[in-house]
Write a protein that holds these residues in place. Structure first.
Motif, PDB file in Angstrom:
ATOM      1  N   ARG A 227       0.831  -1.202   0.000  1.00  0.00           N
ATOM      2  CA  ARG A 227       0.000   0.000   0.000  1.00  0.00           C
ATOM      3  C   ARG A 227       0.872   1.260   0.000  1.00  0.00           C
ATOM      4  N   GLY A 228       0.403   2.290  -0.711  1.00  0.00           N
ATOM      5  CA  GLY A 228       1.084   3.577  -0.706  1.00  0.00           C
ATOM      6  C   GLY A 228       0.089   4.719  -0.812  1.00  0.00           C
ATOM      7  N   GLU A 229       0.446   5.860  -0.223  1.00  0.00           N
ATOM      8  CA  GLU A 229      -0.406   7.051  -0.278  1.00  0.00           C
ATOM      9  C   GLU A 229       0.464   8.265  -0.608  1.00  0.00           C
ATOM     10  N   ARG A 230      -0.083   9.176  -1.385  1.00  0.00           N
ATOM     11  CA  ARG A 230       0.606  10.430  -1.665  1.00  0.00           C
ATOM     12  C   ARG A 230      -0.433  11.539  -1.815  1.00  0.00           C
ATOM     13  N   LEU A 231       0.046  12.776  -1.796  1.00  0.00           N
ATOM     14  CA  LEU A 231      -0.830  13.934  -1.891  1.00  0.00           C
ATOM     15  C   LEU A 231      -0.472  14.773  -3.103  1.00  0.00           C
ATOM     16  N   MET A 232      -1.493  15.369  -3.698  1.00  0.00           N
ATOM     17  CA  MET A 232      -1.329  16.360  -4.763  1.00  0.00           C
ATOM     18  C   MET A 232      -1.751  17.700  -4.179  1.00  0.00           C
ATOM     19  N   LEU A 233      -0.784  18.621  -4.081  1.00  0.00           N
ATOM     20  CA  LEU A 233      -1.027  19.892  -3.417  1.00  0.00           C
ATOM     21  C   LEU A 233      -1.176  21.033  -4.413  1.00  0.00           C
ATOM     22  N   ARG A 234      -2.036  21.974  -4.048  1.00  0.00           N
ATOM     23  CA  ARG A 234      -2.060  23.267  -4.727  1.00  0.00           C
ATOM     24  C   ARG A 234      -1.138  24.189  -3.936  1.00  0.00           C
ATOM     25  N   TRP A 235      -0.016  24.518  -4.549  1.00  0.00           N
ATOM     26  CA  TRP A 235       1.078  25.178  -3.853  1.00  0.00           C
ATOM     27  C   TRP A 235       1.304  26.547  -4.485  1.00  0.00           C
ATOM     28  N   PRO A 236       1.062  27.644  -3.752  1.00  0.00           N
ATOM     29  CA  PRO A 236       1.122  28.988  -4.345  1.00  0.00           C
ATOM     30  C   PRO A 236       2.558  29.505  -4.491  1.00  0.00           C
ATOM     31  N   SER A 237       3.368  28.737  -5.210  1.00  0.00           N
ATOM     32  CA  SER A 237       4.760  29.123  -5.444  1.00  0.00           C
ATOM     33  C   SER A 237       5.141  28.735  -6.860  1.00  0.00           C
ATOM     34  N   GLN A 238       6.296  29.215  -7.297  1.00  0.00           N
ATOM     35  CA  GLN A 238       6.800  28.833  -8.608  1.00  0.00           C
ATOM     36  C   GLN A 238       7.135  27.337  -8.623  1.00  0.00           C
ATOM     37  N   PRO A 239       7.009  26.679  -9.780  1.00  0.00           N
ATOM     38  CA  PRO A 239       7.362  25.257  -9.842  1.00  0.00           C
ATOM     39  C   PRO A 239       8.810  25.017  -9.407  1.00  0.00           C
ATOM     40  N   LEU A 240       9.033  23.897  -8.768  1.00  0.00           N
ATOM     41  CA  LEU A 240      10.380  23.538  -8.360  1.00  0.00           C
ATOM     42  C   LEU A 240      11.284  23.389  -9.583  1.00  0.00           C
ATOM     43  N   GLN A 241      12.523  23.778  -9.420  1.00  0.00           N
ATOM     44  CA  GLN A 241      13.480  23.727 -10.524  1.00  0.00           C
ATOM     45  C   GLN A 241      14.104  22.348 -10.701  1.00  0.00           C
ATOM     46  N   ALA A 242      13.824  21.439  -9.764  1.00  0.00           N
ATOM     47  CA  ALA A 242      14.374  20.085  -9.845  1.00  0.00           C
ATOM     48  C   ALA A 242      13.374  19.108  -9.233  1.00  0.00           C
ATOM     49  N   ILE A 243      13.517  17.851  -9.603  1.00  0.00           N
ATOM     50  CA  ILE A 243      12.768  16.774  -8.969  1.00  0.00           C
ATOM     51  C   ILE A 243      13.489  16.438  -7.667  1.00  0.00           C
ATOM     52  N   LEU A 244      12.776  16.534  -6.547  1.00  0.00           N
ATOM     53  CA  LEU A 244      13.393  16.383  -5.241  1.00  0.00           C
ATOM     54  C   LEU A 244      12.974  15.070  -4.591  1.00  0.00           C
TER      55      LEU A 244
END
Length: 388
Positions: A227-244
């Motif tokens: 089993r796995g869980e993750r979240l999709m957030l609405r984040w009021p910032s510029q997109p991240l410049q890298a996959i973290l």
């Protein structure tokens, strides 16, 4: 399909549809059998991140497959989008595997020592990390840096593979498989609720449900549902410049659709996977169990430890799913021991999307050419016979 197929692929997730595409493009008559819909299982909930600086690829031989999966996906996505008309949401960015505490730094540095012998990856000091992505916490100790990583929504990739396979004559048949038709030690068809489909070969790409095929094949498929869980957030910032990503806190990825994906439980390096194993029957009955408030709270807290501004985000989606965990966390791709014409393509654990394209290539090579045509990657690493 007016004639009996050469191959029946059981399962229409990213791995199954990739197998269907590569086999159909090679000239075989392919039928895909799916009891639900395309990308209904693990491929609905998967992150679709393809970074190789990860504890999942835990030695040099497996890491070479990670690199192969990266290159195969990068090459095939524009082809699939052109053939299918599906816009996959694919993106290419650098990746950083961050160390936020002492234990993470020891882990990342230790892995970096041998990973750098296989691929282009180097250590970044805290100032270099924050120069790439200023929103990362000032507590960061450093990071392993991968110049190029990929991310693609798994459901869109699956649909692109399936539609492209159909362009080469593949057919999708909605039904539930009940077993394999056999003549001695050879497969001669697959049985389903309405009858039997005659075929010479079957590829069992059943994801977390793969253990159900044990009774059909006489080979105990060592795959359990994780089993796995993750979240999709609405984040009021510029997109991240890298996959973290971090060993303890999981991934943080800005998607093309604007969501910030964080997670996931059961997939982080320091997770005790046994705590996330679910019963096989429960996984089959409900491949997307109800989300847990505890997981939501934990994911938000840990993401905030990496990106403090996550505290200003709102949750858009809480996604749950089941992954196919193999006994050694590596895929089972190859012939079913003792049963001619039967092949497995499952057990990818957290790397199903990363290795979907490469898995399709390997299955094609095994069925069409009788062996792997990828000299830099040893197919024996995935051979189901390793568990005999």
């Amino acid at each position: 399909m007016s004639q009996s197929p050469d191959v029946v692929v059981v399962g229409a997730g990213a791995v199954g549809t990739s197998c269907a595409y590569h086999l159909a493009a090679a000239g075989l008559k392919v039928m895909v059998v799916e009891q639900d819909r395309v990308a209904a299982g693990s491929s609905t909930c998967a992150t679709g991140a393809m970074y190789s600086i990860s504890a999942d690829f835990d030695d040099a031989e497996y890491l070479r497959w990670g690199v192969r999966g990266h290159h195969s996906t990068k090459a095939i996505v524009p082809v699939l989008e052109d053939l299918s008309g599906v816009r996959t949401g694919y993106q290419c960015r650098p990746a950083m595997r961050l160390a936020i505490d002492d234990e993470e730094e020891r882990q990342v540095r230790a892995d970096l020592e041998w990973q750098s012998e296989v691929m282009s990856v180097r250590w970044l000091d805290p100032d270099d990390v924050r120069a790439i992505e200023p929103s990362i916490t000032r507590d960061v100790r450093g990071a392993a840096f991968e110049p190029e990583a990929l991310q693609v929504p798994a459901d869109r990739l699956s649909h692109a593979f399936m539609r492209s396979a159909e362009r080469f004559g593949a057919a999708l048949f909605p039904t539930t498989i009940t077993g394999l038709a056999r003549r001695g030690d050879r497969v001669v068809g697959v049985t389903h609720k309405q009858g039997t489909i005659a075929c010479d070969n079957v590829v069992l790409a059943m994801g977390a449900s793969a253990a159900l095929a044990s009774e059909w094949t006489g080979y105990t498929v060592p795959v359990r549902p994780l089993r796995g869980e993750r979240l999709m957030l609405r984040w009021p910032s510029q997109p991240l410049q890298a996959i973290l990503s971090t060993p303890r806190r999981g991934h943080l990825i800005s998607r093309v659709d604007g969501f910030l994906s964080i997670g996931s439980t059961g997939g982080r390096d320091f997770d005790d996977r046994e705590n996330w194993i679910v019963d096989q029957n429960e996984a089959v009955a409900d491949p997307h169990p109800p989300p847990s408030p505890e997981a939501r709270e934990e994911l938000l807290r840990q993401a905030t430890e990496v990106l403090p501004t996550v505290k200003f985000a709102t949750v858009g989606q809480h996604i749950t799913g089941i992954r196919p965990l193999s006994r050694d966390t590596r895929p089972l791709v190859g012939a079913v021991p003792g049963l001619r014409g039967a092949y497995l393509a499952t057990g990818h654990t957290h790397r199903g999307i990363h290795l979907a394209a490469a898995t399709g290539e390997l299955v094609r090579d095994l069925l069409v050419h009788g062996g792997s045509l990828q000299p830099s990657c040893d197919p024996a690493l995935f051979d189901p016979a390793r568990f005999l």
